[in-house]
Design an enzyme around this catalytic site. Structure first.
Site, PDB file in Angstrom:
ATOM      1  N   GLU A   5      20.273  -7.742  10.002  1.00  0.00           N
ATOM      2  CA  GLU A   5      19.164  -8.427   9.611  1.00  0.00           C
ATOM      3  C   GLU A   5      18.373  -7.323   8.437  1.00  0.00           C
ATOM      4  OE1 GLU A   5      16.641  -8.918  12.732  1.00  0.00           O
ATOM      5  OE2 GLU A   5      17.702 -10.638  13.829  1.00  0.00           O
TER       6      GLU A   5
ATOM      7  N   ARG B  81       1.416  -0.342   0.890  1.00  0.00           N
ATOM      8  CA  ARG B  81       2.144   0.383   1.450  1.00  0.00           C
ATOM      9  C   ARG B  81       1.630   1.845   1.451  1.00  0.00           C
ATOM     10  NH1 ARG B  81       6.773   1.783   1.126  1.00  0.00           N
ATOM     11  NH2 ARG B  81       7.219   1.847   3.332  1.00  0.00           N
TER      12      ARG B  81
ATOM     13  N   CYS C 283     -12.880  -1.282  -4.550  1.00  0.00           N
ATOM     14  CA  CYS C 283     -13.881  -0.229  -4.272  1.00  0.00           C
ATOM     15  C   CYS C 283     -13.725   0.193  -2.918  1.00  0.00           C
ATOM     16  CB  CYS C 283     -15.123  -1.298  -4.216  1.00  0.00           C
ATOM     17  SG  CYS C 283     -15.159  -1.960  -5.915  1.00  0.00           S
ATOM     18  N   GLU C 284     -12.722   0.888  -2.654  1.00  0.00           N
ATOM     19  CA  GLU C 284     -12.523   2.044  -1.362  1.00  0.00           C
ATOM     20  C   GLU C 284     -11.599   3.125  -2.111  1.00  0.00           C
ATOM     21  OE1 GLU C 284     -10.414   0.296   1.795  1.00  0.00           O
ATOM     22  OE2 GLU C 284     -11.117  -1.489   1.191  1.00  0.00           O
TER      23      GLU C 284
ATOM     24  N   TYR D 273       8.349  -5.317   0.895  1.00  0.00           N
ATOM     25  CA  TYR D 273       6.937  -5.143   1.488  1.00  0.00           C
ATOM     26  C   TYR D 273       5.996  -4.866   0.413  1.00  0.00           C
ATOM     27  CZ  TYR D 273      10.109  -5.077   5.454  1.00  0.00           C
ATOM     28  OH  TYR D 273      11.189  -5.466   6.511  1.00  0.00           O
TER      29      TYR D 273
HETATM   30  N1  LLP Z   1      14.641  -7.804  11.885  1.00  0.00           N
HETATM   31  C1  LLP Z   1      13.416  -7.810  12.607  1.00  0.00           C
HETATM   32  C2  LLP Z   1      13.337  -8.523  13.745  1.00  0.00           C
HETATM   33  C3  LLP Z   1      12.465  -7.202  11.984  1.00  0.00           C
HETATM   34  O1  LLP Z   1      11.089  -6.984  12.641  1.00  0.00           O
HETATM   35  C4  LLP Z   1      12.503  -6.275  10.707  1.00  0.00           C
HETATM   36  C5  LLP Z   1      11.398  -5.641  10.143  1.00  0.00           C
HETATM   37  C6  LLP Z   1      13.557  -6.395   9.993  1.00  0.00           C
HETATM   38  C7  LLP Z   1      14.653  -7.181  10.612  1.00  0.00           C
HETATM   39  C8  LLP Z   1      14.076  -5.821   8.488  1.00  0.00           C
HETATM   40  O2  LLP Z   1      13.859  -4.418   8.563  1.00  0.00           O
HETATM   41  P1  LLP Z   1      14.230  -3.697   7.427  1.00  0.00           P
HETATM   42  O3  LLP Z   1      15.764  -3.694   7.344  1.00  0.00           O
HETATM   43  O4  LLP Z   1      13.468  -4.092   6.245  1.00  0.00           O
HETATM   44  O5  LLP Z   1      13.732  -2.153   7.641  1.00  0.00           O
HETATM   45  N2  LLP Z   1       5.852  -3.372   6.240  1.00  0.00           N
HETATM   46  C9  LLP Z   1       6.609  -2.366   6.558  1.00  0.00           C
HETATM   47  C10 LLP Z   1       7.945  -2.671   7.412  1.00  0.00           C
HETATM   48  C11 LLP Z   1       7.734  -3.675   8.357  1.00  0.00           C
HETATM   49  C12 LLP Z   1       9.100  -3.865   8.789  1.00  0.00           C
HETATM   50  C13 LLP Z   1       8.895  -4.846  10.087  1.00  0.00           C
HETATM   51  N3  LLP Z   1      10.267  -5.752  10.767  1.00  0.00           N
HETATM   52  C14 LLP Z   1       6.629  -1.413   5.421  1.00  0.00           C
HETATM   53  O6  LLP Z   1       6.220  -1.659   4.348  1.00  0.00           O
HETATM   54  O7  LLP Z   1       7.281  -0.203   5.346  1.00  0.00           O
END
Ligand code: LLP
Length: 421
Positions: free
Chosen positions: A275, A314, A346-347, A375
């Site tokens: 995933e 981020r 404004c922060e 993200y």
């Molecule tokens: N599968 C599940 C169950 C997940 O919770 C996530 C990410 C992924 C796959 C995908 O992960 P990736 O391959 O994208 O690392 N907002 C944060 C990242 C949150 C990730 C949440 N889960 C950021 O901007 O770094």
């Protein structure tokens, strides 16, 4: 590798000049490269071949339907975590049999939609969810294919807010309890136990935690098979990290990750699912912003952009680094200056970078945030009543707006004043 390069001194997305897009849609905006999305998806499918596999793109990282269709048309499956994401996958033409449903809080209503619309599997995260899914599937006269997400208690060595596989995290069931929970799953009506799921975190830059977790999954597969479960599918989650700086980072490549998967679970005869989100979408996107003002403060130069923390959260949320480059290529040898790069919100948290060395830029210039595809747009908000910014998709020499900037009328229309006010 990505497809955002300088050509004749001007930053391009594939064959389209960023400045041309800016002139057409205004700043700020997100722009995605079809070639980069395609390349990164294929890196994973190549890395897993010849194992039977399905790459399920984690929609949460970048969920625009045009992006999903780009990947879906290549054969990608989708990993969704809400009924909204499920509907996006469907709108992109991805069939239910390529959609996996993850997440700790699936509601009965969400389960119903996915069961009726078709689903490859639910990745179940708790016993109450198991029982709820059994009830919903039975009431519809359907059978829900499931894996159970196990928490292997490994340290993913990543940012604490995006680590998910440690004891004490809200995700999955402790691997030590797997035997009992699988036995309960097998005894419940309306469920078909097809495999095991694990996901230990995001932006992992070391393969060791994956190796640790996947070896535990391999052992668990053998154990559950011995206990009579037909484990035929392993969902190994996402999480492979990307380089956020050009210079000093070299996270493992998908080929290394694929080799690790083959080494740890490749001999079990299971279909492999992964995933990935960030590795496919991250370096496939830029956030392009304009410089509103150059302000000289107490010993500091503030570059005030028209993009802010509401557009890309981020840096404010995780202290994340994004390379920020001028859209007009700096002349070789030009002396860099130090900037605090900020937005208009404004922060003080609305700071993208402090003391960042960058070639001099002036008011009205354009800059681009690299690695902003994952993200970025998906986490944007309208804080300070700043409209969500447009998304643009490039393919070779063509570009199209794939999400319009809303007008203020549209934004204001969403609020209603009660009759009694
Ligand atoms: N599968 C599940 C169950 C997940 O919770 C996530 C990410 C992924 C796959 C995908 O992960 P990736 O391959 O994208 O690392 N907002 C944060 C990242 C949150 C990730 C949440 N889960 C950021 O901007 O770094």
């Amino acid at each position: 590798m990505d497809h955002f390069t300088y050509k004749n001194g001007h930053l391009h997305a594939e064959d389209v000049a960023i400045a041309d897009i800016a002139a057409s849609v205004g700043t700020p905006f997100y722009v995605y490269s079809t070639a980069t999305l395609t390349r990164h998806y294929r890196l994973f499918t190549d890395a897993l071949t010849p194992l039977p596999h399905q790459v399920c793109f984690a929609i949460k990282s970048l969920s625009n339907v045009a992006v999903l269709k780009t990947l879906g048309d290549l054969g990608a499956g989708m990993d969704v975590v809400s009924v909204g994401e499920y509907m996006r996958a469907k709108a992109a033409g991805v069939p239910g049999e390529r959609i996996v449903f993850s997440g700790v809080g699936k509601t009965r209503a969400e389960m119903r939609v996915a069961l009726e619309g078709g689903i490859r599997q639910f990745n179940v995260e708790s016993e109450p969810e198991l029982r709820a899914l059994s009830e919903v599937a039975t009431s519809l006269g359907l059978v829900a294919p499931i894996t159970i997400r196990v928490n292997p208690d490994v340290d993913a060595k990543t940012h604490e807010k995006i680590s998910t596989g440690k004891k004490g995290d809200k995700f999955g069931i402790p691997i030590s309890r797997a035997s009992a929970v699988y036995a309960e799953a097998a005894s419940l009506p309306g469920l078909d136990v097809v495999g095991i799921d694990v996901h230990i975190g995001s932006q992992l830059t070391d393969l060791a935690p994956f190796e640790q977790a996947y070896l535990m999954v391999a052992d668990l597969t053998r154990q559950l098979r011995a206990e009579g479960h037909d484990i035929r599918r392993l969902d190994l989650g996402g999480g492979l990290g990307i380089p956020y700086t050009r210079s000093n980072e070299a996270p493992p490549l998908p080929t290394d990750y694929g080799a690790l998967i083959k080494r740890t679970v490749g001999d079990l005869g299971c279909e492999i699912e992964i995933e990935p989100g960030r590795l496919i979408s991250g370096n496939a996107g830029l956030l392009v912003a304009g410089v509103i003002y150059l302000k000289h403060g107490e010993g500091r130069n503030f570059l005030i952009l028209d993009a802010a923390m509401n557009d890309l959260v981020r840096p404010a949320m995780y202290g994340a680094h994004h390379d920020i480059i001028p859209v007009v290529e700096p002349v070789p040898g030009v002396e860099p200056q130090s900037f605090d790069i900020v937005g208009p919100v404004c922060e003080s948290g609305d700071t993208f970078a402090k003391g960042r060395a960058m070639a001099p830029v002036a008011e009205g210039d354009l800059v681009a945030f690299r690695s902003a595809g994952a993200y970025g747009a998906v986490m944007a908000s309208e804080y300070n009543t700043r409209p969500l910014i447009p998304e643009v998709l490039v393919k070779a020499d063509q570009f199209a707006v794939i999400r319009e900037r809303p007008t203020f009328d549209e934004i204001l229309k969403r609020d209603t004043i009660p009759a009694w006010l």
